[in-house]
Design a protein around this motif. Structure first.
Motif, PDB file in Angstrom:
ATOM      1  N   GLN A  14       0.886  -1.059   0.080  1.00  0.00           N
ATOM      2  CA  GLN A  14      -0.004   0.027   0.199  1.00  0.00           C
ATOM      3  C   GLN A  14       0.942   1.426   0.071  1.00  0.00           C
ATOM      4  O   GLN A  14       1.935   1.170   0.575  1.00  0.00           O
ATOM      5  CB  GLN A  14      -0.989  -0.004   1.365  1.00  0.00           C
ATOM      6  CG  GLN A  14      -1.527   1.364   1.193  1.00  0.00           C
ATOM      7  CD  GLN A  14      -2.706   1.225   2.593  1.00  0.00           C
ATOM      8  OE1 GLN A  14      -2.782   0.209   3.435  1.00  0.00           O
ATOM      9  NE2 GLN A  14      -3.200   2.481   2.924  1.00  0.00           N
ATOM     10  N   LEU A  15       0.614   2.130  -1.021  1.00  0.00           N
ATOM     11  CA  LEU A  15       1.210   3.383  -0.952  1.00  0.00           C
ATOM     12  C   LEU A  15       0.824   4.560  -0.280  1.00  0.00           C
ATOM     13  O   LEU A  15      -0.502   4.388  -0.131  1.00  0.00           O
ATOM     14  CB  LEU A  15       1.576   3.902  -2.491  1.00  0.00           C
ATOM     15  CG  LEU A  15       2.112   2.942  -3.369  1.00  0.00           C
ATOM     16  CD1 LEU A  15       2.290   3.498  -4.753  1.00  0.00           C
ATOM     17  CD2 LEU A  15       3.655   2.490  -2.926  1.00  0.00           C
ATOM     18  N   VAL A  27      14.300   5.855  11.382  1.00  0.00           N
ATOM     19  CA  VAL A  27      13.450   7.169  10.633  1.00  0.00           C
ATOM     20  C   VAL A  27      11.715   6.737  11.092  1.00  0.00           C
ATOM     21  O   VAL A  27      11.321   5.477  11.002  1.00  0.00           O
ATOM     22  CB  VAL A  27      13.340   6.955   9.197  1.00  0.00           C
ATOM     23  CG1 VAL A  27      12.507   8.009   8.594  1.00  0.00           C
ATOM     24  CG2 VAL A  27      14.754   7.206   8.655  1.00  0.00           C
ATOM     25  N   VAL A  28      11.037   7.780  11.613  1.00  0.00           N
ATOM     26  CA  VAL A  28       9.624   7.564  12.074  1.00  0.00           C
ATOM     27  C   VAL A  28       9.030   8.312  11.082  1.00  0.00           C
ATOM     28  O   VAL A  28       9.296   9.825  10.921  1.00  0.00           O
ATOM     29  CB  VAL A  28       9.366   7.847  13.606  1.00  0.00           C
ATOM     30  CG1 VAL A  28       7.798   7.802  13.851  1.00  0.00           C
ATOM     31  CG2 VAL A  28      10.222   6.926  14.347  1.00  0.00           C
ATOM     32  N   VAL A  29       7.908   8.015  10.293  1.00  0.00           N
ATOM     33  CA  VAL A  29       6.855   8.561   9.422  1.00  0.00           C
ATOM     34  C   VAL A  29       5.678   8.538   9.779  1.00  0.00           C
ATOM     35  O   VAL A  29       5.040   7.803  10.303  1.00  0.00           O
ATOM     36  CB  VAL A  29       6.971   7.774   7.913  1.00  0.00           C
ATOM     37  CG1 VAL A  29       6.198   8.811   7.103  1.00  0.00           C
ATOM     38  CG2 VAL A  29       8.510   7.725   7.591  1.00  0.00           C
ATOM     39  N   GLU A  30       5.000   9.621   9.718  1.00  0.00           N
ATOM     40  CA  GLU A  30       3.630  10.018  10.608  1.00  0.00           C
ATOM     41  C   GLU A  30       2.838   9.715   8.936  1.00  0.00           C
ATOM     42  O   GLU A  30       2.998  10.381   8.119  1.00  0.00           O
ATOM     43  CB  GLU A  30       3.259  11.234  10.780  1.00  0.00           C
ATOM     44  CG  GLU A  30       1.982  11.571  11.578  1.00  0.00           C
ATOM     45  CD  GLU A  30       1.885  12.840  11.792  1.00  0.00           C
ATOM     46  OE1 GLU A  30       0.373  13.068  12.301  1.00  0.00           O
ATOM     47  OE2 GLU A  30       2.679  13.733  12.060  1.00  0.00           O
ATOM     48  N   THR A  31       2.062   8.620   9.072  1.00  0.00           N
ATOM     49  CA  THR A  31       1.053   8.533   7.842  1.00  0.00           C
ATOM     50  C   THR A  31      -0.619   8.503   8.263  1.00  0.00           C
ATOM     51  O   THR A  31      -0.821   8.950   9.557  1.00  0.00           O
ATOM     52  CB  THR A  31       1.459   7.096   7.379  1.00  0.00           C
ATOM     53  OG1 THR A  31       0.943   6.241   8.161  1.00  0.00           O
ATOM     54  CG2 THR A  31       2.705   6.990   6.893  1.00  0.00           C
ATOM     55  N   SER A  32      -1.238   8.223   7.569  1.00  0.00           N
ATOM     56  CA  SER A  32      -2.835   8.091   7.752  1.00  0.00           C
ATOM     57  C   SER A  32      -2.910   6.794   8.853  1.00  0.00           C
ATOM     58  O   SER A  32      -4.074   6.846   9.384  1.00  0.00           O
ATOM     59  CB  SER A  32      -3.574   8.025   6.518  1.00  0.00           C
ATOM     60  OG  SER A  32      -3.262   6.740   6.222  1.00  0.00           O
ATOM     61  N   LEU A  33      -1.967   6.008   8.867  1.00  0.00           N
ATOM     62  CA  LEU A  33      -2.271   4.541   9.813  1.00  0.00           C
ATOM     63  C   LEU A  33      -1.568   5.078  11.034  1.00  0.00           C
ATOM     64  O   LEU A  33      -1.510   4.176  11.970  1.00  0.00           O
ATOM     65  CB  LEU A  33      -1.719   3.529   9.083  1.00  0.00           C
ATOM     66  CG  LEU A  33      -2.158   3.106   7.799  1.00  0.00           C
ATOM     67  CD1 LEU A  33      -1.281   2.002   7.147  1.00  0.00           C
ATOM     68  CD2 LEU A  33      -3.694   2.795   7.760  1.00  0.00           C
ATOM     69  N   VAL A  56       5.840   6.352   0.753  1.00  0.00           N
ATOM     70  CA  VAL A  56       6.312   5.109   1.607  1.00  0.00           C
ATOM     71  C   VAL A  56       5.342   3.783   1.108  1.00  0.00           C
ATOM     72  O   VAL A  56       4.204   4.196   0.289  1.00  0.00           O
ATOM     73  CB  VAL A  56       5.859   5.207   3.241  1.00  0.00           C
ATOM     74  CG1 VAL A  56       6.787   6.144   3.622  1.00  0.00           C
ATOM     75  CG2 VAL A  56       4.454   5.568   3.514  1.00  0.00           C
ATOM     76  N   SER A  57       5.872   2.766   1.182  1.00  0.00           N
ATOM     77  CA  SER A  57       5.219   1.790   0.766  1.00  0.00           C
ATOM     78  C   SER A  57       5.179   0.727   2.055  1.00  0.00           C
ATOM     79  O   SER A  57       5.967   0.653   3.017  1.00  0.00           O
ATOM     80  CB  SER A  57       6.222   0.782  -0.078  1.00  0.00           C
ATOM     81  OG  SER A  57       5.364  -0.576  -0.396  1.00  0.00           O
ATOM     82  N   ILE A  58       3.919   0.325   2.426  1.00  0.00           N
ATOM     83  CA  ILE A  58       3.493  -0.764   3.403  1.00  0.00           C
ATOM     84  C   ILE A  58       3.101  -2.016   3.097  1.00  0.00           C
ATOM     85  O   ILE A  58       1.954  -1.816   2.223  1.00  0.00           O
ATOM     86  CB  ILE A  58       2.415   0.296   4.269  1.00  0.00           C
ATOM     87  CG1 ILE A  58       3.098   1.583   4.881  1.00  0.00           C
ATOM     88  CG2 ILE A  58       2.230  -0.716   5.675  1.00  0.00           C
ATOM     89  CD1 ILE A  58       1.932   2.418   5.388  1.00  0.00           C
ATOM     90  N   ASP A  59       3.671  -3.071   3.351  1.00  0.00           N
ATOM     91  CA  ASP A  59       3.041  -4.424   3.180  1.00  0.00           C
ATOM     92  C   ASP A  59       2.156  -4.855   4.162  1.00  0.00           C
ATOM     93  O   ASP A  59       2.002  -4.266   5.122  1.00  0.00           O
ATOM     94  CB  ASP A  59       4.280  -5.360   2.574  1.00  0.00           C
ATOM     95  CG  ASP A  59       5.162  -5.454   3.745  1.00  0.00           C
ATOM     96  OD1 ASP A  59       4.646  -5.262   5.109  1.00  0.00           O
ATOM     97  OD2 ASP A  59       6.107  -5.963   3.704  1.00  0.00           O
ATOM     98  N   ILE A  66      10.479   3.754   2.801  1.00  0.00           N
ATOM     99  CA  ILE A  66      10.329   5.060   2.258  1.00  0.00           C
ATOM    100  C   ILE A  66      10.924   4.988   0.585  1.00  0.00           C
ATOM    101  O   ILE A  66      12.122   4.671   0.490  1.00  0.00           O
ATOM    102  CB  ILE A  66      11.522   6.021   2.862  1.00  0.00           C
ATOM    103  CG1 ILE A  66      10.734   6.221   4.374  1.00  0.00           C
ATOM    104  CG2 ILE A  66      11.423   7.361   2.210  1.00  0.00           C
ATOM    105  CD1 ILE A  66      11.695   7.235   5.142  1.00  0.00           C
ATOM    106  N   LEU A  67      10.161   4.946  -0.314  1.00  0.00           N
ATOM    107  CA  LEU A  67      10.627   4.934  -1.845  1.00  0.00           C
ATOM    108  C   LEU A  67      11.274   6.144  -2.462  1.00  0.00           C
ATOM    109  O   LEU A  67      12.174   6.147  -3.013  1.00  0.00           O
ATOM    110  CB  LEU A  67       9.419   4.597  -2.562  1.00  0.00           C
ATOM    111  CG  LEU A  67       8.479   3.436  -2.161  1.00  0.00           C
ATOM    112  CD1 LEU A  67       7.309   3.137  -3.155  1.00  0.00           C
ATOM    113  CD2 LEU A  67       9.373   2.037  -1.912  1.00  0.00           C
ATOM    114  N   SER A  68      10.786   7.461  -1.632  1.00  0.00           N
ATOM    115  CA  SER A  68      11.284   8.501  -2.290  1.00  0.00           C
ATOM    116  C   SER A  68      11.133   9.680  -1.346  1.00  0.00           C
ATOM    117  O   SER A  68      10.175   9.741  -0.718  1.00  0.00           O
ATOM    118  CB  SER A  68      11.003   9.047  -3.673  1.00  0.00           C
ATOM    119  OG  SER A  68       9.581   9.101  -3.763  1.00  0.00           O
TER     120      SER A  68
END
Length: 207
Positions: A14-15, A27-33, A56-59, A66-68
């Motif tokens: 999931q992108l 690295v910590v990323v804030e997403t909708s999840l 980001v890509s989440i499996d 982190i893709l880019s």
């Protein structure tokens, strides 16, 4: 066929757009999840920093990549970081590295191998503890040469020097040792001494 479709759906990532909130040891990323720990993909050359907008890509197993790096909020220097050995190669073409301001190369050891090397610069400065060169032939053309050194030693087999006009040598003392024959030939010769002039030899011819 249905099993293959289900298996494909399971591994499909999931992108998500994310915002980097922490970029230190991890690295910590804030997403909708929510906030997720992420790893930088090999294809993502730009190192993420806090405040960056990333893709980001989440499996299904919750692994986040982190893709880019999409945008950077702060105007800071961009860092390209790659783990391990790296080879940058241009096949059947040329490679140009251009910088409008400065180009810096920092390394413990650097090597340059090329058949022909051309350097064109308005000014070159070299600072080194030790400089060694091994060259088969040297050809140097300069308008003016100014060399300053505390001690200068030169060892050659044959030494030829041609001065078209005037040559001036100023020194506190000078000693010249010749094993065989010393020949001085000129139209006019003048030796001026404030005190003593001594010519010592087993046989002296004058005139």
């Amino acid at each position: 066929m249905n099993n293959l479709a289900k298996k494909h759906e399971t591994v499909t990532p999931q992108l998500e757009y994310g915002l980097v909130v922490l970029a230190d040891d991890g690295v910590v990323v804030e997403t909708s999840l929510g906030e997720l720990e992420a790893q930088k993909a090999v294809s993502c050359l730009v190192s993420p920093e806090a405040g960056d907008s990333v893709l980001v890509s989440i499996d299904a197993q919750g692994v986040v990549w982190i893709l880019s790096v999409l945008a950077r909020a702060a105007e800071t220097a961009t860092s390209l970081e790659i783990d391990g050995d790296v080879t940058l190669r241009s096949k059947n073409g040329s490679l140009t590295i251009a910088a409008d301001d400065e180009l810096n190369c920092i390394s413990d050891k650097a090597a340059l191998h090329a058949n022909d090397v051309e350097i064109s610069a308005g000014k070159i400065s070299l600072t080194s503890r030790l400089f060694c060169s091994n060259i088969e032939r040297v050809k140097k053309v300069a308008g003016n040469v100014d060399e300053v050194s505390r001690e200068f030693t030169r060892r050659v087999v044959n030494y030829f020097r041609f001065t078209r006009e005037h040559e001036d040598c100023q020194t506190e003392s000078r000693r010249q040792l010749v094993d065989e024959t010393l020949t001085i030939q000129s139209k006019n010769t003048m030796i001026v001494s404030e005190e003593h002039v001594k010519i010592d030899g087993e046989l002296i011819h004058m005139g």
